[in-house]
Design an enzyme around this catalytic site. Structure first.
Site, PDB file in Angstrom:
ATOM      1  N   TRP A  97      61.349  67.785   9.569  1.00  0.00           N
ATOM      2  CA  TRP A  97      62.324  66.974  10.303  1.00  0.00           C
ATOM      3  C   TRP A  97      61.905  66.896  11.767  1.00  0.00           C
ATOM      4  O   TRP A  97      60.980  67.605  12.184  1.00  0.00           O
ATOM      5  CB  TRP A  97      63.729  67.575  10.181  1.00  0.00           C
ATOM      6  CG  TRP A  97      64.817  66.535  10.373  1.00  0.00           C
ATOM      7  CD1 TRP A  97      65.606  66.359  11.463  1.00  0.00           C
ATOM      8  CD2 TRP A  97      65.191  65.519   9.445  1.00  0.00           C
ATOM      9  NE1 TRP A  97      66.457  65.299  11.280  1.00  0.00           N
ATOM     10  CE2 TRP A  97      66.226  64.758  10.030  1.00  0.00           C
ATOM     11  CE3 TRP A  97      64.761  65.177   8.168  1.00  0.00           C
ATOM     12  CZ2 TRP A  97      66.839  63.676   9.413  1.00  0.00           C
ATOM     13  CZ3 TRP A  97      65.369  64.095   7.540  1.00  0.00           C
ATOM     14  CH2 TRP A  97      66.391  63.358   8.155  1.00  0.00           C
ATOM     15  N   ASP A 130      64.715  62.520  20.380  1.00  0.00           N
ATOM     16  CA  ASP A 130      65.895  61.836  20.891  1.00  0.00           C
ATOM     17  C   ASP A 130      67.015  61.873  19.865  1.00  0.00           C
ATOM     18  O   ASP A 130      66.846  62.362  18.747  1.00  0.00           O
ATOM     19  CB  ASP A 130      65.556  60.397  21.281  1.00  0.00           C
ATOM     20  CG  ASP A 130      65.101  59.561  20.094  1.00  0.00           C
ATOM     21  OD1 ASP A 130      64.683  60.156  19.076  1.00  0.00           O
ATOM     22  OD2 ASP A 130      65.157  58.329  20.168  1.00  0.00           O
ATOM     23  N   GLU A 188      66.262  60.648  16.543  1.00  0.00           N
ATOM     24  CA  GLU A 188      65.302  61.485  15.811  1.00  0.00           C
ATOM     25  C   GLU A 188      63.978  60.768  15.555  1.00  0.00           C
ATOM     26  O   GLU A 188      63.358  60.951  14.516  1.00  0.00           O
ATOM     27  CB  GLU A 188      65.923  61.969  14.493  1.00  0.00           C
ATOM     28  CG  GLU A 188      67.245  62.703  14.698  1.00  0.00           C
ATOM     29  CD  GLU A 188      67.847  63.201  13.394  1.00  0.00           C
ATOM     30  OE1 GLU A 188      67.973  62.388  12.459  1.00  0.00           O
ATOM     31  OE2 GLU A 188      68.174  64.393  13.319  1.00  0.00           O
TER      32      GLU A 188
END
EC number: 3.2.1.3
Length: 767
Positions: free
Chosen positions: A455, A518, A521
């Site tokens: 992620w 940010d 993402e």
């Protein structure tokens, strides 16, 4: 990969904003006219002034009275002019103006024997009544006969700062400073003259400019001081025809102060190696110039903004999309349908928010206090909790819900406590190490276990947003007197602060200047949204320390972090604000290459940080031209990007997306689309702008320069707004005047129009 925020939290916030009960006198939503109406007639003539003062003079004594000394002299001047009232009869179809000009000089001698002087040209203008009849548009000239001499009293003080140097026994050099004031007073008599006047047509208006003066102190540093200057002109308007007589009443006095006082300091090392600092208070003369012939707007008797009679500046009409006219210049703004929808949607939004917070009867697998991003578990799968989304949702509940459900808030605190202490892919949780890096993990499973798949990590805004939300919970617990009991690992608000908030603050101190992803993402770097919410979290926390803690090393670290982030945000070298753009840049590192820098997240940041007047000292407040111009440019770019906006008019709310270059459609990469979150953010910005001015009774200040800082006002609110060149000029709409109220109404209607767009879209899709 990107997923939507929990959008209901912001919708809820907007619904409460849009339903605010503003006084009808301040927000006349039912008005059927777009014109500005004037106030009632005045019975007193007006005086207007033009001042121009000389700068200070630095002299070197010719005598040897003070060896090695220099004298800096500045002239401060207060001028008081009294206009003796007279009885004047004039035709009502024309106002007449009489101008008397003189030059007033003051001279004095300082203690070094030098003679200094300063001069000021003084212009006195008086005006007689004008007509309000729309049909009376003729012009004529009127000769005003001389009446009584006008006497000007001038008080002048010559301020002298002297210093002398001497050597003590032992070789130490010392310097002595002496400040002396020499007052002088004299009279100047101005003989009256006949003056031919030209017809104008206007009513009371206030014009304010900010005047700055700059000088160099003894350390070679450039210092400056600024002073606001307000000139008010008043012209009585008759209500009949024929002749109108103004009776003499009382003298009209105009007092003008024309100095800016600054304190300068200089530091040096004497021959003994000791560092000394001296402070000098300096009166710096400034120049005030007011030119009524260059497009400064007056409020005319006819009820519209006039530009010296050559053109009219009017509030823009708001015409809505999809063929539905919600407001135009011939009808009233029909807000009843929107108000009904807001009340229904408010109830639904609150219900849906609590359904997404565990324990939930709809989603039983959610643990108590967990806030899910979305119930969707396939295409896309957002059945997780994000630190950011959870904090923003809880923040909205505490701020806007009449019943924030204290048990839900305590359960959220409990979840936060345990997530901080859970190991994840970034590192060990609190308790295993003093390193806070693991707090930057943004995404967690709904059972409070770590999400370990790839992620966008870290995301450094999460701890800051969580701190902001929890500080509000602490306030609510204190105000409600809630007993926390022994059910959770915290038994007091002090425990909540020390065991949860303090660790998030430590994360900000340690990592604010580190790159992260940010809020979308997508990009790893330094981001405006992240930095501004971090600054807010640190700033809010400082008021929670007691007197004994305020001098602690941790608090000093917080203060230093606040200074560092503030400086970093406003430094043009870092790219968030620079001369190339007329808006805030979210991520400077990709501006000009991958994106324009425009991003709705900048408005989200301003809305979150400046949700109360107490934060007005932080940068990028709601009324900041950079914030308002960002909204303008987002509308400008996205009006043509999304087909749903095709029928929208220029000064009307539209459906907004995240940023113009967006290609994420909510599940995959293809074509970007508008977002509820983004569209509501625009309304929130405008609602908060209105609320700030009304709750604090602030005047509306509209920039009048031509460096594009007034784009929001000139292109969305007003038409034909004339600029004043490169000077910092402003149009001031005084609080609760007709001009102020109708401008606020138009902004309110613009804010509503974003929600009307949202309402129309939802109804078309069956939501």
């Amino acid at each position: 990969m990107q997923r939507p925020f929990l959008l209901a939290y912001l919708v809820l916030s907007l619904l409460f904003n849009s339903a605010l009960g503003f006084p009808t006198a301040l927000v006349p939503r039912g008005s059927s006219s777009s014109n500005i109406t004037s106030s009632g007639p005045s019975s007193t003539p007006f005086s207007s002034a033009t001042e121009s003062f000389s700068t200070g003079t630095t002299v070197t004594p010719s005598s040897s009275k003070y060896p090695g000394s220099k004298t800096e002299t500045s002239v401060s001047s207060t001028t008081e002019t009294t206009i003796v009232p007279t009885t004047t009869t004039t035709s009502v179809i024309t106002p007449s103006t009489t101008t008397i000009t003189t030059t007033v000089c003051s001279t004095g001698t300082n203690s070094a024997g030098e003679t200094t002087s300063g001069c000021s040209p003084k212009t006195i203008t008086t005006t007689v009544p004008c007509s309000t009849s729309p049909s009376e548009t003729a012009s004529e000239s009127t000769t005003t006969s001389p009446t009584t001499p006008v006497t000007t009293v001038v008080s002048t003080t010559v301020v002298t700062t002297e210093y002398s140097t001497s050597t003590k026994q032992g070789g130490e050099i010392t310097t002595t400073f002496v400040t002396k004031n020499i007052p002088t007073t004299y009279l100047t008599t101005i003989a009256p003259t006949s003056s031919v006047t030209t017809v104008t047509n206007f009513t009371p208006t206030t014009i304010t400019t900010t005047v700055c003066s700059t000088g160099t102190n003894s350390a070679g540093e450039t210092t400056s001081g600024c002073s606001p200057k307000t000139v008010t002109t008043t012209v009585p308007c008759s209500t009949g025809t024929g002749e109108y007589t103004t009776e003499a009443t009382a003298p009209v006095t105009t007092a003008v102060t024309t100095t800016v006082v600054t304190t300068e300091s200089s530091t040096g090392t004497n021959s003994a190696g000791k560092t000394t600092t001296s402070y000098t208070t300096k009166s710096v003369p400034t120049t005030y110039v007011f030119d009524f012939g260059k497009g400064i707007l007056d409020q005319s008797c006819g009820g519209v903004f006039s530009n010296n009679g050559s053109s009219q500046v009017q509030l823009r009409d708001v015409v809505l999309m999809n063929g539905t006219v919600v407001y135009d210049s011939n009808g009233a703004w029909d807000s009843s349908a929107l108000e009904e929808w807001l009340q229904r949607q408010k109830k639904v939004s609150i219900e849906r928010i609590f359904e997404n917070i565990g324990p939930s009867a709809v989603y039983p697998s959610i643990l108590p206090g967990v806030v899910i991003a979305s119930p969707s578990q396939t295409h896309p799968d957002y059945f997780y909790q994000w630190i950011r989304d959870s904090a923003l949702t809880i923040n909205s509940i505490v701020s806007h819900s009449a019943d924030p459900a204290i048990e839900t808030l305590l359960q959220y605190l409990n979840v936060s406590f345990h997530l901080q202490r859970t190991n994840n892919t970034l590192g060990a949780g609190i308790g295993y190490t003093n390193d806070t890096v693991a707090l930057g993990d943004p995404k967690w499973n709904v059972d409070n276990t770590a999400f370990t798949e790839p992620w966008g990590r870290p995301q450094n805004d999460g701890p800051a947003l969580r701190s902001i939300a929890i500080l509000k919970i602490i306030d609510y617990i204190k105000q409600s007197g809630t007993d926390l009991g022994a059910k959770y690992p915290f038994q007091s608000t002090a425990d909540i602060f020390d065991d949860i908030v303090r660790w998030d603050l430590r994360f900000i101190i340690d990592h604010w200047n580190s790159s992260g992803f940010d809020l979308w993402e997508e990009v790893n770097g330094m981001h405006f949204f992240t930095l501004l919410v971090q600054l807010s979290a640190v700033d809010r926390s400082l008021s929670y320390f007691n007197a004994s803690e305020r001098s602690s090393p941790f608090v000093e670290e917080l203060r230093q972090t606040r200074r560092d982030i503030s400086k970093f945000l406003v430094d043009p070298a870092n790219g968030f604000i620079n001369g190339k753009y007329n808006y805030i840049v979210e991520t400077p590192m990709i501006a000009d290459t991958l994106r324009s820098g425009l991003d709705i997240s900048t408005l989200l940041a301003a809305n979150t940080v400046h949700d109360a007047p107490s934060a007005s000292h932080l940068p990028f407040d709601i009324n900041d031209p950079a914030v308002l111009n960002t909204l303008h440019h987002l509308m400008l770019h996205m009006r043509s990007i999304y087909p749903i906006n095709d029928s929208s008019k220029n000064a009307t709310g539209i459906a907004l997306g995240r940023y113009p270059e967006d290609v994420y459609d909510g599940y995959g990469v293809g074509e970007g689309n508008p977002w509820v979150l983004a569209t509501c953010a625009a309304s929130t910005t405008l609602y908060q702008l209105i609320y700030r001015h009304i709750s604090e009774q602030h005047d509306l200040v509209v920039p009048m320069n031509n460096d594009c800082s007034n784009a929001f006002w000139s292109e969305l609110v007003f038409s034909n707004l004339t600029t004043l060149g490169n000077d910092e000029g402003y149009l001031i709409l005084e609080f609760n005047t007709p001009a102020f109220n109708q401008t606020i109404q138009k902004i309110f209607q613009l804010a509503d129009s974003f929600l009307v767009k949202l309402k129309a879209t939802w109804e078309q899709t069956g939501n």
